[in-house]
Design an enzyme around this catalytic site. Structure first.
Site, PDB file in Angstrom:
ATOM      1  N   ASP A  33     -56.065 -13.788 -38.699  1.00  0.00           N
ATOM      2  CA  ASP A  33     -54.830 -14.530 -38.847  1.00  0.00           C
ATOM      3  C   ASP A  33     -55.369 -15.442 -40.134  1.00  0.00           C
ATOM      4  O   ASP A  33     -56.412 -15.629 -40.268  1.00  0.00           O
ATOM      5  CB  ASP A  33     -54.564 -15.240 -37.784  1.00  0.00           C
ATOM      6  CG  ASP A  33     -53.348 -16.053 -37.750  1.00  0.00           C
ATOM      7  OD1 ASP A  33     -52.242 -15.537 -38.601  1.00  0.00           O
ATOM      8  OD2 ASP A  33     -53.366 -17.308 -37.371  1.00  0.00           O
ATOM      9  N   ARG A  34     -54.144 -15.831 -40.811  1.00  0.00           N
ATOM     10  CA  ARG A  34     -54.406 -16.675 -41.871  1.00  0.00           C
ATOM     11  C   ARG A  34     -54.439 -18.294 -41.863  1.00  0.00           C
ATOM     12  O   ARG A  34     -55.561 -19.066 -41.489  1.00  0.00           O
ATOM     13  CB  ARG A  34     -53.344 -16.301 -43.196  1.00  0.00           C
ATOM     14  CG  ARG A  34     -53.664 -16.805 -44.553  1.00  0.00           C
ATOM     15  CD  ARG A  34     -52.876 -16.764 -45.536  1.00  0.00           C
ATOM     16  NE  ARG A  34     -51.525 -17.701 -45.250  1.00  0.00           N
ATOM     17  CZ  ARG A  34     -50.767 -17.847 -46.130  1.00  0.00           C
ATOM     18  NH1 ARG A  34     -50.518 -16.856 -47.228  1.00  0.00           N
ATOM     19  NH2 ARG A  34     -49.626 -18.914 -45.924  1.00  0.00           N
ATOM     20  N   ASP A  35     -53.110 -18.903 -41.557  1.00  0.00           N
ATOM     21  CA  ASP A  35     -52.997 -20.112 -41.307  1.00  0.00           C
ATOM     22  C   ASP A  35     -53.496 -20.732 -39.831  1.00  0.00           C
ATOM     23  O   ASP A  35     -53.304 -20.172 -38.671  1.00  0.00           O
ATOM     24  CB  ASP A  35     -51.360 -20.399 -41.217  1.00  0.00           C
ATOM     25  CG  ASP A  35     -50.946 -20.060 -42.642  1.00  0.00           C
ATOM     26  OD1 ASP A  35     -51.462 -19.822 -43.649  1.00  0.00           O
ATOM     27  OD2 ASP A  35     -49.781 -19.647 -42.548  1.00  0.00           O
ATOM     28  N   TYR A  44     -45.397 -24.066 -42.303  1.00  0.00           N
ATOM     29  CA  TYR A  44     -44.901 -23.402 -43.513  1.00  0.00           C
ATOM     30  C   TYR A  44     -45.554 -23.574 -44.922  1.00  0.00           C
ATOM     31  O   TYR A  44     -45.040 -23.982 -45.863  1.00  0.00           O
ATOM     32  CB  TYR A  44     -43.096 -23.781 -43.562  1.00  0.00           C
ATOM     33  CG  TYR A  44     -42.609 -23.566 -42.200  1.00  0.00           C
ATOM     34  CD1 TYR A  44     -42.501 -22.170 -41.896  1.00  0.00           C
ATOM     35  CD2 TYR A  44     -41.819 -24.399 -41.816  1.00  0.00           C
ATOM     36  CE1 TYR A  44     -41.702 -22.072 -40.659  1.00  0.00           C
ATOM     37  CE2 TYR A  44     -41.186 -24.275 -40.547  1.00  0.00           C
ATOM     38  CZ  TYR A  44     -40.920 -23.004 -40.067  1.00  0.00           C
ATOM     39  OH  TYR A  44     -40.371 -22.869 -39.064  1.00  0.00           O
ATOM     40  N   GLN A  77     -45.007 -14.791 -41.199  1.00  0.00           N
ATOM     41  CA  GLN A  77     -44.295 -15.790 -42.278  1.00  0.00           C
ATOM     42  C   GLN A  77     -42.935 -15.869 -42.171  1.00  0.00           C
ATOM     43  O   GLN A  77     -42.059 -15.701 -42.798  1.00  0.00           O
ATOM     44  CB  GLN A  77     -44.649 -15.049 -43.761  1.00  0.00           C
ATOM     45  CG  GLN A  77     -45.907 -15.108 -44.120  1.00  0.00           C
ATOM     46  CD  GLN A  77     -46.722 -16.453 -44.322  1.00  0.00           C
ATOM     47  OE1 GLN A  77     -46.038 -17.195 -45.030  1.00  0.00           O
ATOM     48  NE2 GLN A  77     -47.762 -16.749 -43.588  1.00  0.00           N
ATOM     49  N   ARG A 133     -44.066  -8.015 -36.105  1.00  0.00           N
ATOM     50  CA  ARG A 133     -44.288  -9.647 -35.837  1.00  0.00           C
ATOM     51  C   ARG A 133     -45.290  -9.814 -34.679  1.00  0.00           C
ATOM     52  O   ARG A 133     -44.851  -9.220 -33.663  1.00  0.00           O
ATOM     53  CB  ARG A 133     -42.855 -10.317 -35.572  1.00  0.00           C
ATOM     54  CG  ARG A 133     -43.208 -11.724 -35.299  1.00  0.00           C
ATOM     55  CD  ARG A 133     -41.903 -12.395 -34.945  1.00  0.00           C
ATOM     56  NE  ARG A 133     -42.069 -14.130 -34.389  1.00  0.00           N
ATOM     57  CZ  ARG A 133     -42.176 -14.898 -35.087  1.00  0.00           C
ATOM     58  NH1 ARG A 133     -42.540 -14.719 -36.576  1.00  0.00           N
ATOM     59  NH2 ARG A 133     -42.420 -16.015 -34.555  1.00  0.00           N
ATOM     60  N   LYS A 134     -46.342 -10.275 -34.799  1.00  0.00           N
ATOM     61  CA  LYS A 134     -47.032 -10.698 -33.756  1.00  0.00           C
ATOM     62  C   LYS A 134     -46.468 -11.397 -32.851  1.00  0.00           C
ATOM     63  O   LYS A 134     -46.033 -12.403 -32.984  1.00  0.00           O
ATOM     64  CB  LYS A 134     -48.594 -11.459 -34.364  1.00  0.00           C
ATOM     65  CG  LYS A 134     -49.380 -10.522 -35.219  1.00  0.00           C
ATOM     66  CD  LYS A 134     -50.607 -11.473 -35.623  1.00  0.00           C
ATOM     67  CE  LYS A 134     -50.226 -12.557 -36.730  1.00  0.00           C
ATOM     68  NZ  LYS A 134     -51.237 -13.146 -37.173  1.00  0.00           N
ATOM     69  N   ASP A 159     -56.002 -18.106 -33.901  1.00  0.00           N
ATOM     70  CA  ASP A 159     -55.786 -19.284 -33.177  1.00  0.00           C
ATOM     71  C   ASP A 159     -54.722 -19.400 -32.078  1.00  0.00           C
ATOM     72  O   ASP A 159     -54.585 -20.523 -31.395  1.00  0.00           O
ATOM     73  CB  ASP A 159     -55.495 -20.406 -34.223  1.00  0.00           C
ATOM     74  CG  ASP A 159     -54.226 -20.453 -34.931  1.00  0.00           C
ATOM     75  OD1 ASP A 159     -53.632 -19.008 -34.988  1.00  0.00           O
ATOM     76  OD2 ASP A 159     -53.589 -21.382 -35.446  1.00  0.00           O
TER      77      ASP A 159
END
Length: 227
Positions: A33-35, A44, A77, A133-134, A159
């Site tokens: 995952d990124r954020d 955002y 996103q 979408r996860k 996370d």
């Protein structure tokens, strides 16, 4: 990427970018995952100046690179889906993240997959439960199909419980929940641990820096920088 026509969007509208020369080769992958995992959580996130790597992120990605493990970012996103920012903003921010990974550890990713679909808001990306979408596994399945990675044996680091759930639904070997980003809450940790079951291992660590010791794919890999 300066024009929408150059963006790696599927007919359905998802961002599926396989880096030049990248080839999964049928190997198990490290999904990230990124954020809140690679970069500090910013609600955002869409401005390069707000990008801040989480300590250890570059080292962990570089270790995967050195071990020959494909690295795939999979990120929801909804900000794109709700019209808060566009793909141009996503592209510039993502490019900044990748530049930071390279600068801090010569670390690189093999693919970036992003889903704009969201159950709320306006516009073409509204969907109650889109398969990409996860916690749904669509982005991981796209990595299998487009990059050629093997899902069996792969691991995901996230996370949120939905990240770990996506890994289970895709048939991965396991997931690692990190206590950064949204993962600082007990609810997310409990949701992640609840995904554990036969054939799917769930582990919890403080941050992505600790994934080196938690992901079997990275066993024996160095956490240092690679030149």
């Amino acid at each position: 990427m300066t024009a929408a026509s150059a963006w790696p969007l599927t007919p359905g509208g998802e961002w599926v970018e396989v880096k030049p020369g990248a080839d999964g080769g049928g190997r198990a992958a490290l999904f990230l995952d990124r954020d809140g995992v690679i970069v500090e959580e910013v609600i955002y996130l869409h401005r390069p100046e707000e990008v801040a790597l989480i300590p250890g992120a570059a080292d962990t990605v570089a270790a995967a690179n050195a071990a020959g493990v494909p690295v795939v970012i999979v990120t929801n996103q909804p900000g794109v889906g709700r019209g808060y920012y566009g793909w141009a903003d996503f592209a510039t921010t993502q490019a900044c993240i990748e530049a930071e990974l390279w600068a801090h550890g010569r670390a690189r990713v093999d693919a970036v997959i992003a889903c704009p679909y969201t159950p709320g808001g306006d516009g073409p990306y509204v969907h109650p439960d889109h398969p990409c979408r996860k916690p749904n596994p669509g982005m991981l399945l796209a990595a299998r199909d487009r990059l050629g990675v093997a899902l069996a044996g792969s691991w995901i680091v996230g996370d949120r419980g939905l990240d770990i759930s996506a890994g289970r639904r895709a048939g991965l070997a396991g997931g690692v929940h990190v206590a950064t980003g949204f993962g600082q809450g007990d609810d997310e940790r409990r949701a992640a641990l609840a995904e554990a079951g036969t054939g799917y291992t769930v582990r919890t660590v403080s941050s992505i820096a600790d994934a080196l010791g938690a992901v079997p794919l990275l066993a024996g890999a160095s956490g240092g920088r690679f030149g």
